[in-house]
Write a protein that holds these residues in place. Structure first.
Motif, PDB file in Angstrom:
ATOM      1  N   LEU A  99       0.839  -1.206   0.000  1.00 55.74           N
ATOM      2  CA  LEU A  99       0.000   0.000   0.000  1.00 55.74           C
ATOM      3  C   LEU A  99       0.869   1.250   0.000  1.00 55.74           C
ATOM      4  O   LEU A  99       0.508   2.275  -0.607  1.00 55.74           O
ATOM      5  CB  LEU A  99      -0.932  -0.007   1.208  1.00 55.74           C
ATOM      6  N   ASP A 100       2.028   1.168   0.674  1.00 54.14           N
ATOM      7  CA  ASP A 100       2.969   2.296   0.627  1.00 54.14           C
ATOM      8  C   ASP A 100       3.422   2.553  -0.813  1.00 54.14           C
ATOM      9  O   ASP A 100       3.546   3.718  -1.246  1.00 54.14           O
ATOM     10  CB  ASP A 100       4.191   2.005   1.502  1.00 54.14           C
ATOM     11  N   LEU A 101       3.683   1.481  -1.558  1.00 59.17           N
ATOM     12  CA  LEU A 101       4.084   1.642  -2.962  1.00 59.17           C
ATOM     13  C   LEU A 101       3.021   2.390  -3.747  1.00 59.17           C
ATOM     14  O   LEU A 101       3.330   3.258  -4.573  1.00 59.17           O
ATOM     15  CB  LEU A 101       4.334   0.272  -3.602  1.00 59.17           C
ATOM     16  N   ARG A 102       1.783   2.039  -3.518  1.00 63.77           N
ATOM     17  CA  ARG A 102       0.688   2.729  -4.226  1.00 63.77           C
ATOM     18  C   ARG A 102       0.740   4.245  -3.968  1.00 63.77           C
ATOM     19  O   ARG A 102       0.570   5.043  -4.896  1.00 63.77           O
ATOM     20  CB  ARG A 102      -0.664   2.184  -3.741  1.00 63.77           C
ATOM     21  N   ARG A 103       0.944   4.618  -2.703  1.00 64.99           N
ATOM     22  CA  ARG A 103       0.970   6.042  -2.366  1.00 64.99           C
ATOM     23  C   ARG A 103       2.165   6.745  -3.004  1.00 64.99           C
ATOM     24  O   ARG A 103       2.049   7.877  -3.503  1.00 64.99           O
ATOM     25  CB  ARG A 103       0.979   6.206  -0.841  1.00 64.99           C
ATOM     26  N   HIS A 104       3.342   6.083  -3.010  1.00 67.13           N
ATOM     27  CA  HIS A 104       4.523   6.691  -3.608  1.00 67.13           C
ATOM     28  C   HIS A 104       4.342   6.861  -5.115  1.00 67.13           C
ATOM     29  O   HIS A 104       4.784   7.865  -5.694  1.00 67.13           O
ATOM     30  CB  HIS A 104       5.765   5.837  -3.330  1.00 67.13           C
ATOM     31  N   VAL A 105       3.716   5.875  -5.759  1.00 70.97           N
ATOM     32  CA  VAL A 105       3.449   5.977  -7.202  1.00 70.97           C
ATOM     33  C   VAL A 105       2.514   7.149  -7.469  1.00 70.97           C
ATOM     34  O   VAL A 105       2.737   7.962  -8.387  1.00 70.97           O
ATOM     35  CB  VAL A 105       2.860   4.664  -7.735  1.00 70.97           C
ATOM     36  N   ALA A 106       1.427   7.246  -6.667  1.00 67.89           N
ATOM     37  CA  ALA A 106       0.460   8.335  -6.867  1.00 67.89           C
ATOM     38  C   ALA A 106       1.115   9.696  -6.680  1.00 67.89           C
ATOM     39  O   ALA A 106       0.759  10.668  -7.370  1.00 67.89           O
ATOM     40  CB  ALA A 106      -0.705   8.164  -5.885  1.00 67.89           C
ATOM     41  N   ALA A 107       2.096   9.785  -5.770  1.00 66.85           N
ATOM     42  CA  ALA A 107       2.778  11.062  -5.526  1.00 66.85           C
ATOM     43  C   ALA A 107       3.933  11.299  -6.483  1.00 66.85           C
ATOM     44  O   ALA A 107       4.527  12.388  -6.487  1.00 66.85           O
ATOM     45  CB  ALA A 107       3.287  11.094  -4.082  1.00 66.85           C
ATOM     46  N   GLY A 108       4.295  10.284  -7.289  1.00 63.16           N
ATOM     47  CA  GLY A 108       5.432  10.416  -8.190  1.00 63.16           C
ATOM     48  C   GLY A 108       6.743  10.538  -7.464  1.00 63.16           C
ATOM     49  O   GLY A 108       7.700  11.139  -7.983  1.00 63.16           O
ATOM     50  N   ASP A 109       6.833   9.976  -6.258  1.00 65.98           N
ATOM     51  CA  ASP A 109       8.040  10.084  -5.427  1.00 65.98           C
ATOM     52  C   ASP A 109       8.952   8.895  -5.726  1.00 65.98           C
ATOM     53  O   ASP A 109       8.887   7.856  -5.078  1.00 65.98           O
ATOM     54  CB  ASP A 109       7.634  10.107  -3.953  1.00 65.98           C
ATOM     55  N   ALA A 110       9.837   9.066  -6.728  1.00 72.82           N
ATOM     56  CA  ALA A 110      10.692   7.960  -7.153  1.00 72.82           C
ATOM     57  C   ALA A 110      11.683   7.565  -6.066  1.00 72.82           C
ATOM     58  O   ALA A 110      12.021   6.382  -5.930  1.00 72.82           O
ATOM     59  CB  ALA A 110      11.437   8.353  -8.429  1.00 72.82           C
ATOM     60  N   GLY A 111      12.133   8.507  -5.278  1.00 73.63           N
ATOM     61  CA  GLY A 111      13.093   8.194  -4.230  1.00 73.63           C
ATOM     62  C   GLY A 111      12.488   7.281  -3.179  1.00 73.63           C
ATOM     63  O   GLY A 111      13.084   6.261  -2.801  1.00 73.63           O
ATOM     64  N   ALA A 112      11.321   7.663  -2.674  1.00 74.68           N
ATOM     65  CA  ALA A 112      10.650   6.829  -1.679  1.00 74.68           C
ATOM     66  C   ALA A 112      10.285   5.477  -2.276  1.00 74.68           C
ATOM     67  O   ALA A 112      10.350   4.442  -1.610  1.00 74.68           O
ATOM     68  CB  ALA A 112       9.399   7.539  -1.164  1.00 74.68           C
ATOM     69  N   LEU A 113       9.925   5.484  -3.561  1.00 80.55           N
ATOM     70  CA  LEU A 113       9.548   4.247  -4.236  1.00 80.55           C
ATOM     71  C   LEU A 113      10.738   3.296  -4.327  1.00 80.55           C
ATOM     72  O   LEU A 113      10.618   2.099  -4.043  1.00 80.55           O
ATOM     73  CB  LEU A 113       9.034   4.584  -5.640  1.00 80.55           C
ATOM     74  N   ALA A 114      11.885   3.817  -4.688  1.00 82.19           N
ATOM     75  CA  ALA A 114      13.083   2.977  -4.807  1.00 82.19           C
ATOM     76  C   ALA A 114      13.495   2.403  -3.455  1.00 82.19           C
ATOM     77  O   ALA A 114      13.956   1.259  -3.368  1.00 82.19           O
ATOM     78  CB  ALA A 114      14.226   3.791  -5.399  1.00 82.19           C
ATOM     79  N   ARG A 115      13.311   3.190  -2.396  1.00 80.40           N
ATOM     80  CA  ARG A 115      13.671   2.690  -1.075  1.00 80.40           C
ATOM     81  C   ARG A 115      12.687   1.634  -0.568  1.00 80.40           C
ATOM     82  O   ARG A 115      13.070   0.698   0.122  1.00 80.40           O
ATOM     83  CB  ARG A 115      13.745   3.857  -0.070  1.00 80.40           C
ATOM     84  N   ALA A 116      11.420   1.791  -0.926  1.00 79.13           N
ATOM     85  CA  ALA A 116      10.391   0.897  -0.392  1.00 79.13           C
ATOM     86  C   ALA A 116      10.233  -0.386  -1.199  1.00 79.13           C
ATOM     87  O   ALA A 116       9.788  -1.405  -0.666  1.00 79.13           O
ATOM     88  CB  ALA A 116       9.048   1.626  -0.343  1.00 79.13           C
ATOM     89  N   TYR A 117      10.607  -0.364  -2.464  1.00 72.56           N
ATOM     90  CA  TYR A 117      10.348  -1.513  -3.324  1.00 72.56           C
ATOM     91  C   TYR A 117      11.361  -2.635  -3.046  1.00 72.56           C
ATOM     92  O   TYR A 117      12.563  -2.459  -3.202  1.00 72.56           O
ATOM     93  CB  TYR A 117      10.427  -1.101  -4.801  1.00 72.56           C
ATOM     94  N   ALA A 118      10.848  -3.787  -2.628  1.00 73.69           N
ATOM     95  CA  ALA A 118      11.715  -4.936  -2.327  1.00 73.69           C
ATOM     96  C   ALA A 118      11.491  -6.094  -3.282  1.00 73.69           C
ATOM     97  O   ALA A 118      12.151  -7.123  -3.173  1.00 73.69           O
ATOM     98  CB  ALA A 118      11.471  -5.402  -0.896  1.00 73.69           C
ATOM     99  N   GLY A 119      10.538  -5.943  -4.191  1.00 72.20           N
ATOM    100  CA  GLY A 119      10.234  -7.013  -5.136  1.00 72.20           C
ATOM    101  C   GLY A 119       8.735  -7.130  -5.325  1.00 72.20           C
ATOM    102  O   GLY A 119       7.945  -6.375  -4.746  1.00 72.20           O
ATOM    103  N   PRO A 120       8.290  -8.091  -6.134  1.00 74.36           N
ATOM    104  CA  PRO A 120       6.864  -8.236  -6.434  1.00 74.36           C
ATOM    105  C   PRO A 120       6.043  -8.608  -5.201  1.00 74.36           C
ATOM    106  O   PRO A 120       6.557  -9.170  -4.227  1.00 74.36           O
ATOM    107  CB  PRO A 120       6.831  -9.362  -7.476  1.00 74.36           C
ATOM    108  N   LEU A 121       4.762  -8.340  -5.268  1.00 82.75           N
ATOM    109  CA  LEU A 121       3.820  -8.673  -4.199  1.00 82.75           C
ATOM    110  C   LEU A 121       3.526 -10.171  -4.209  1.00 82.75           C
ATOM    111  O   LEU A 121       3.055 -10.705  -5.217  1.00 82.75           O
ATOM    112  CB  LEU A 121       2.528  -7.872  -4.391  1.00 82.75           C
ATOM    113  N   LEU A 122       3.793 -10.837  -3.096  1.00 83.53           N
ATOM    114  CA  LEU A 122       3.508 -12.276  -2.933  1.00 83.53           C
ATOM    115  C   LEU A 122       3.806 -13.035  -4.224  1.00 83.53           C
ATOM    116  O   LEU A 122       2.922 -13.556  -4.889  1.00 83.53           O
ATOM    117  CB  LEU A 122       2.051 -12.490  -2.506  1.00 83.53           C
ATOM    118  N   VAL A 123       5.078 -13.109  -4.536  1.00 85.10           N
ATOM    119  CA  VAL A 123       5.511 -13.616  -5.836  1.00 85.10           C
ATOM    120  C   VAL A 123       5.042 -15.035  -6.119  1.00 85.10           C
ATOM    121  O   VAL A 123       4.872 -15.428  -7.279  1.00 85.10           O
ATOM    122  CB  VAL A 123       7.055 -13.510  -5.924  1.00 85.10           C
ATOM    123  N   ARG A 124       4.763 -15.849  -5.062  1.00 83.73           N
ATOM    124  CA  ARG A 124       4.329 -17.230  -5.285  1.00 83.73           C
ATOM    125  C   ARG A 124       2.815 -17.380  -5.369  1.00 83.73           C
ATOM    126  O   ARG A 124       2.311 -18.471  -5.620  1.00 83.73           O
ATOM    127  CB  ARG A 124       4.852 -18.118  -4.163  1.00 83.73           C
TER     128      ARG A 124
END
Length: 477
Positions: free
Chosen positions: A384-409
């Motif tokens: 959900l944090d990723l969604r907010r960072h995308v909506a705000a266009g905050d690439a820095g926060a997005l890069a820090r928060a992104y750890a990989g796909p959602l529930l990859v399995r």
């Protein structure tokens, strides 16, 4: 049954028993009740050549067990009903506790002496896992009246005996608390005796129900004298007596043992209450409202999904993580049918979902509310944090928060759709607003590692930059 038919059945039992004891195929099986009991007994390791039931209670322990047992005051009634018959016909009456331990016995003195030889006496244990198939143990194992004749017993030493027994259920607790049995020699004990024994057990249950009703009346009067009648009134066994007109708690509340003053409980509807002792029963009062603990979900990347509630971190199974993801994406709640469809499509089963929710609530308590199922606490989630960072266009926060796909399995149709959309949005935001540092961070994740467009931008870095060499090497693969 005539003696001719009885003799034929005895021969059948003898051959079937010998086959069962030696692990051979039975030539012909006895009646279903006995066949099932023999199998349980053999699986419990009963020796068909055993000589006696084990002694499990000494004299002082028997005295304590009798005094504490709810049937103590009913023994004169049971004896009056059955012992006259037992004395006249050469039988004995046995009363056990719910585990099959003999607490009382009366009857013909000659038969009592013979019963001593096999442990059909005070303090001995007659459950199936102690002596195999017998009236007491099999009645307790099946929860219904039974008659066990002669060679239907698995142990050879019991073949001169027949017995009729019936379990006794306490209407207050709903548990089987004892068993009443009439035993005698095989040719003298008529199979119809089981009807009389069953009626005697019902008589005992009726007396217990009457006494329960009288206790309820006294308890309810004390409860009604309280100003405003606060809380829900429970019996000592957790049975709901008053104060719950909608029936939201059901017929019974599981009372923890030991019960301490002010014990906090999570009820079946997700609410929290305080349990207090009250005149031999209990009162359930609403617990003071407190700020709910925040639930934090970490579901991105290839590691084990986890949830943090308050100060406790809990690893989650994939199914539980999927359920929490769906509840987080649907804050107004979902029914079991909707959750089942989102997880399994048309092949889902709401019963499975309800069982999983029950297990999940055992871990997270009242963080999950019901009707419909929903999260009832403050929520933080990495996706959900990723969604907010995308909506705000905050690439820095997005890069820090992104750890990989959602529930990859996860193969859930709904979660796969959310995962794909989130991936596309993260990538587009980084390409549009991200710096080379942000792109490099994305390139270290499962999806970014081989992303052609991301690697092309990184490869354009000066040749002295190590990131450029890594990107070019990946492009060549």
């Amino acid at each position: 049954m005539s003696y001719a038919h009885l003799d034929a059945y005895t021969r059948l039992l003898r051959s079937a028993r010998e086959a069962a004891a030696t692990g051979q195929i039975w030539p012909e099986s006895p009646r279903r009740l006995i066949t099932a009991s023999w199998r349980r007994s053999l699986e419990a390791g009963i020796d068909p050549e055993g000589k006696s039931a084990p002694l499990v209670l000494d004299r002082s322990s028997i005295t304590d067990a009798r005094e504490a047992h709810p049937l103590q005051s009913l023994i004169p009634l049971l004896a009056k009903t059955l012992c006259g018959l037992a004395e006249q016909t050469g039988h004995i009456m046995i009363v056990t506790d719910g585990d099959g331990r003999v607490l009382w016995r009366e009857g013909n003195h000659t038969v009592l002496r013979r019963a001593d030889q096999i442990g059909l006496a005070d303090g001995h244990h007659w459950a199936e896992n102690s002596v195999g198939t017998n009236g007491i143990g099999t009645a307790l194992a099946t929860g219904r009246p039974v008659h066990v004749y002669s060679q239907e017993h698995l142990m050879r030493v019991l073949h001169i005996w027949s017995c009729s027994a019936a379990p006794i259920t306490d209407p207050d607790s709903g548990r089987v608390i004892g068993c009443v049995d009439v035993s005698g020699t095989s040719r003298n004990l008529h199979p119809a005796t089981v009807a009389l024994v069953a009626a005697t057990a019902k008589l005992a249950e009726t007396q217990l129900a009457l006494r329960m009703y009288e206790r309820d009346v006294r308890l309810r009067r004390r409860y009604e004298s309280l100003r405003g009648r606060p809380g829900v009134l429970l019996s000592s066994t957790g049975r709901v007596i008053s104060g719950d007109p909608s029936g939201r708690l059901g017929e019974r509340v599981k009372v923890p043992a030991p019960t301490l003053p002010g014990t906090r409980m999570v009820l079946r509807d997700g609410s929290t209450a305080l349990l207090e002792s009250f005149s031999g029963g209990f009162l359930l009062r609403p617990a003071p409202s407190a700020a709910p603990q925040a639930l934090t979900l970490s579901f991105l990347g290839e590691g084990t999904p986890s949830a943090k509630l308050g100060d406790l971190d809990r690893p989650l199974s994939l199914r539980h993580a999927e359920i929490l993801t769906l509840l987080a994406l649907h804050p107004h709640g979902l029914t079991a049918e909707q959750l089942s469809f989102h997880l399994y499509g048309d092949y889902g089963n709401p019963v499975t979902i309800r069982a999983e929710i029950h297990r999940l609530r055992a871990q997270l308590g009242n963080a999950i509310a019901a009707k419909p199922y929903r999260l009832a606490c403050p929520l933080e989630a990495d996706f959900l944090d990723l969604r907010r960072h995308v909506a705000a266009g905050d690439a820095g926060a997005l890069a820090r928060a992104y750890a990989g796909p959602l529930l990859v399995r996860s193969e859930s149709p709904e979660i796969r759709r959310e995962r794909d959309e989130l991936e596309a949005q993260v990538r587009a935001c980084l390409l549009r607003h991200g710096s080379l540092d942000h792109l490099w961070a994305y390139a270290q994740t499962a999806n970014g590692r081989d992303d052609y467009e991301i690697l092309e931008r990184l490869a354009a870095l000066p040749s002295t930059d190590a990131r450029s060499a890594v990107a070019r090497s990946r492009l060549l693969l």
